[in-house]
Scaffold this motif. Sequence first.
Motif, PDB file in Angstrom:
ATOM      1  N   ALA A 136       0.855  -1.179   0.000  1.00 32.02           N
ATOM      2  CA  ALA A 136       0.000   0.000   0.000  1.00 32.02           C
ATOM      3  C   ALA A 136       0.891   1.228   0.000  1.00 32.02           C
ATOM      4  CB  ALA A 136      -0.895   0.000   1.234  1.00 32.02           C
ATOM      5  N   ILE A 137       0.371   2.328  -0.478  1.00 31.00           N
ATOM      6  CA  ILE A 137       1.142   3.571  -0.473  1.00 31.00           C
ATOM      7  C   ILE A 137       1.632   3.831   0.948  1.00 31.00           C
ATOM      8  CG2 ILE A 137       1.005   6.067  -0.818  1.00 31.00           C
ATOM      9  CD1 ILE A 137      -0.997   5.482  -3.082  1.00 31.00           C
ATOM     10  N   ASP A 138       2.903   4.164   1.069  1.00 34.90           N
ATOM     11  CA  ASP A 138       3.546   4.357   2.373  1.00 34.90           C
ATOM     12  C   ASP A 138       3.226   5.752   2.914  1.00 34.90           C
ATOM     13  OD1 ASP A 138       5.038   4.053   4.638  1.00 34.90           O
ATOM     14  OD2 ASP A 138       6.974   3.918   3.617  1.00 34.90           O
ATOM     15  N   ALA A 139       1.980   5.911   3.351  1.00 36.92           N
ATOM     16  CA  ALA A 139       1.503   7.158   3.954  1.00 36.92           C
ATOM     17  C   ALA A 139       0.355   6.788   4.874  1.00 36.92           C
ATOM     18  CB  ALA A 139       1.044   8.139   2.870  1.00 36.92           C
ATOM     19  N   GLU A 140       0.034   7.683   5.767  1.00 38.38           N
ATOM     20  CA  GLU A 140      -1.085   7.430   6.674  1.00 38.38           C
ATOM     21  C   GLU A 140      -2.381   7.735   5.941  1.00 38.38           C
ATOM     22  OE1 GLU A 140      -0.966   5.753   9.520  1.00 38.38           O
ATOM     23  OE2 GLU A 140       1.114   5.554   8.873  1.00 38.38           O
ATOM     24  N   THR A 141      -2.915   6.726   5.304  1.00 39.40           N
ATOM     25  CA  THR A 141      -4.127   6.846   4.501  1.00 39.40           C
ATOM     26  C   THR A 141      -5.254   6.049   5.157  1.00 39.40           C
ATOM     27  OG1 THR A 141      -3.595   4.882   3.200  1.00 39.40           O
ATOM     28  CG2 THR A 141      -2.735   6.992   2.370  1.00 39.40           C
ATOM     29  N   PRO A 142      -6.496   6.283   4.751  1.00 40.23           N
ATOM     30  CA  PRO A 142      -7.588   5.447   5.248  1.00 40.23           C
ATOM     31  C   PRO A 142      -7.361   3.961   4.948  1.00 40.23           C
ATOM     32  CG  PRO A 142      -8.473   7.423   4.251  1.00 40.23           C
ATOM     33  CD  PRO A 142      -6.987   7.405   3.951  1.00 40.23           C
ATOM     34  N   ALA A 143      -6.773   3.657   3.797  1.00 43.26           N
ATOM     35  CA  ALA A 143      -6.508   2.254   3.464  1.00 43.26           C
ATOM     36  C   ALA A 143      -5.536   1.634   4.460  1.00 43.26           C
ATOM     37  CB  ALA A 143      -5.960   2.142   2.039  1.00 43.26           C
ATOM     38  N   ARG A 144      -4.458   2.331   4.779  1.00 43.61           N
ATOM     39  CA  ARG A 144      -3.487   1.793   5.743  1.00 43.61           C
ATOM     40  C   ARG A 144      -4.129   1.599   7.113  1.00 43.61           C
ATOM     41  NH1 ARG A 144       1.989   3.056   5.187  1.00 43.61           N
ATOM     42  NH2 ARG A 144       2.371   1.669   6.913  1.00 43.61           N
ATOM     43  N   ARG A 145      -4.986   2.542   7.529  1.00 45.88           N
ATOM     44  CA  ARG A 145      -5.673   2.397   8.810  1.00 45.88           C
ATOM     45  C   ARG A 145      -6.593   1.177   8.782  1.00 45.88           C
ATOM     46  NH1 ARG A 145      -5.317   7.948   8.314  1.00 45.88           N
ATOM     47  NH2 ARG A 145      -7.406   8.200   7.443  1.00 45.88           N
ATOM     48  N   LEU A 146      -7.272   0.975   7.664  1.00 39.77           N
ATOM     49  CA  LEU A 146      -8.123  -0.202   7.532  1.00 39.77           C
ATOM     50  C   LEU A 146      -7.289  -1.471   7.664  1.00 39.77           C
ATOM     51  CD1 LEU A 146     -10.731  -1.774   6.827  1.00 39.77           C
ATOM     52  CD2 LEU A 146     -10.081  -1.509   4.421  1.00 39.77           C
ATOM     53  N   LEU A 167       6.293   5.817  -2.834  1.00 46.74           N
ATOM     54  CA  LEU A 167       6.892   4.750  -2.039  1.00 46.74           C
ATOM     55  C   LEU A 167       5.764   3.933  -1.432  1.00 46.74           C
ATOM     56  CD1 LEU A 167       9.802   6.636  -0.268  1.00 46.74           C
ATOM     57  CD2 LEU A 167       9.918   5.099  -2.247  1.00 46.74           C
ATOM     58  N   TYR A 168       6.028   2.654  -1.227  1.00 49.60           N
ATOM     59  CA  TYR A 168       5.024   1.730  -0.717  1.00 49.60           C
ATOM     60  C   TYR A 168       5.504   1.079   0.571  1.00 49.60           C
ATOM     61  CZ  TYR A 168       2.231   2.084  -4.918  1.00 49.60           C
ATOM     62  OH  TYR A 168       1.431   2.564  -5.912  1.00 49.60           O
ATOM     63  N   ALA A 169       4.555   0.589   1.339  1.00 51.08           N
ATOM     64  CA  ALA A 169       4.828  -0.252   2.502  1.00 51.08           C
ATOM     65  C   ALA A 169       4.321  -1.646   2.163  1.00 51.08           C
ATOM     66  CB  ALA A 169       4.105   0.289   3.732  1.00 51.08           C
ATOM     67  N   VAL A 170       5.048  -2.642   2.613  1.00 54.33           N
ATOM     68  CA  VAL A 170       4.598  -4.024   2.492  1.00 54.33           C
ATOM     69  C   VAL A 170       4.091  -4.417   3.871  1.00 54.33           C
ATOM     70  CG1 VAL A 170       5.260  -6.410   2.014  1.00 54.33           C
ATOM     71  CG2 VAL A 170       6.221  -4.545   0.645  1.00 54.33           C
ATOM     72  N   MET A 171       2.854  -4.935   3.907  1.00 53.11           N
ATOM     73  CA  MET A 171       2.198  -5.274   5.167  1.00 53.11           C
ATOM     74  C   MET A 171       1.807  -6.742   5.146  1.00 53.11           C
ATOM     75  SD  MET A 171      -0.230  -1.875   5.466  1.00 53.11           S
ATOM     76  CE  MET A 171      -0.528  -1.996   7.240  1.00 53.11           C
ATOM     77  N   GLY A 172       1.837  -7.367   6.307  1.00 54.52           N
ATOM     78  CA  GLY A 172       1.456  -8.766   6.425  1.00 54.52           C
ATOM     79  C   GLY A 172       0.559  -8.978   7.626  1.00 54.52           C
ATOM     80  N   ALA A 173      -0.292 -10.013   7.551  1.00 57.53           N
ATOM     81  CA  ALA A 173      -1.202 -10.336   8.651  1.00 57.53           C
ATOM     82  C   ALA A 173      -1.419 -11.836   8.725  1.00 57.53           C
ATOM     83  CB  ALA A 173      -2.552  -9.646   8.453  1.00 57.53           C
ATOM     84  N   PRO A 174      -1.570 -12.349   9.948  1.00 60.07           N
ATOM     85  CA  PRO A 174      -2.007 -13.737  10.093  1.00 60.07           C
ATOM     86  C   PRO A 174      -3.487 -13.819   9.735  1.00 60.07           C
ATOM     87  CG  PRO A 174      -1.816 -12.712  12.256  1.00 60.07           C
ATOM     88  CD  PRO A 174      -1.335 -11.699  11.241  1.00 60.07           C
ATOM     89  N   LEU A 175      -3.893 -14.981   9.250  1.00 59.72           N
ATOM     90  CA  LEU A 175      -5.307 -15.198   8.936  1.00 59.72           C
ATOM     91  C   LEU A 175      -5.910 -16.129   9.971  1.00 59.72           C
ATOM     92  CD1 LEU A 175      -5.101 -15.582   5.052  1.00 59.72           C
ATOM     93  CD2 LEU A 175      -5.551 -13.532   6.406  1.00 59.72           C
ATOM     94  N   PRO A 176      -7.162 -15.985  10.315  1.00 64.00           N
ATOM     95  CA  PRO A 176      -8.114 -15.042   9.726  1.00 64.00           C
ATOM     96  C   PRO A 176      -7.841 -13.611  10.190  1.00 64.00           C
ATOM     97  CG  PRO A 176      -9.158 -16.207  11.547  1.00 64.00           C
ATOM     98  CD  PRO A 176      -7.780 -16.813  11.369  1.00 64.00           C
TER      99      PRO A 176
END
Length: 191
Positions: A136-146, A167-176
């Motif tokens: 995601a775009i590397d900024a404090e956006t509504p998408a990043r907050r989501l 610039l972008y940030a790479v984010m990861g999450a465990p599922l679910p």
Amino acid sequence: MDQLTGVTIEAIDLAAWAPQALDVQAVAFGLTPEEVMVRLHIVGRHAQQPGVIALGALSDGRLVGFGYGMPNRREHWWSTVIQPYLEARGYGDWLDGVFAITELHVLPEFQGQGIGSTLIRSLCERSGLSRSILSAIDAETPARRLYRSLGYRDLARAVHFPNTERLYAVMGAPLPLLRPPAAQSAPANSR
């Protein structure tokens, strides 16, 4: 099939819906007509990838949001770009056995209604994998907050993709994924 604020979330044929999906992405992400044409070919290639899952958000038969992803493979272009950034931070294992959210976009007038959250949660649930990754775009956006509200955390920041100044940030999450509080359901736009 999920019903949400007059919007139906359902599986779509990514190749068949690609032109409409790119119309949504152009508005939501601010793409030029030239960028749309380039991305149309990319989406066509992605539609042929093994394990791709695509969902559309439909309102009266009109595509108002969409998302798709696939099991990540190290030989994918995206993976080759993010690999050195992840490895430098000790997260190289996030390239294997994960579901990559490739695109996630909702038209502005439909944002803030939980559509993006429902799309990404549904994609990840259908993946059958234990982790998810996205950029995601590397900024404090509504998408990043989501994404954070769903359990994603930054794995790498200031990631530079060729042919873009952003610039972008790479984010990861465990599922679910986590269930975000209703007040935090925000627009969801991903790369």
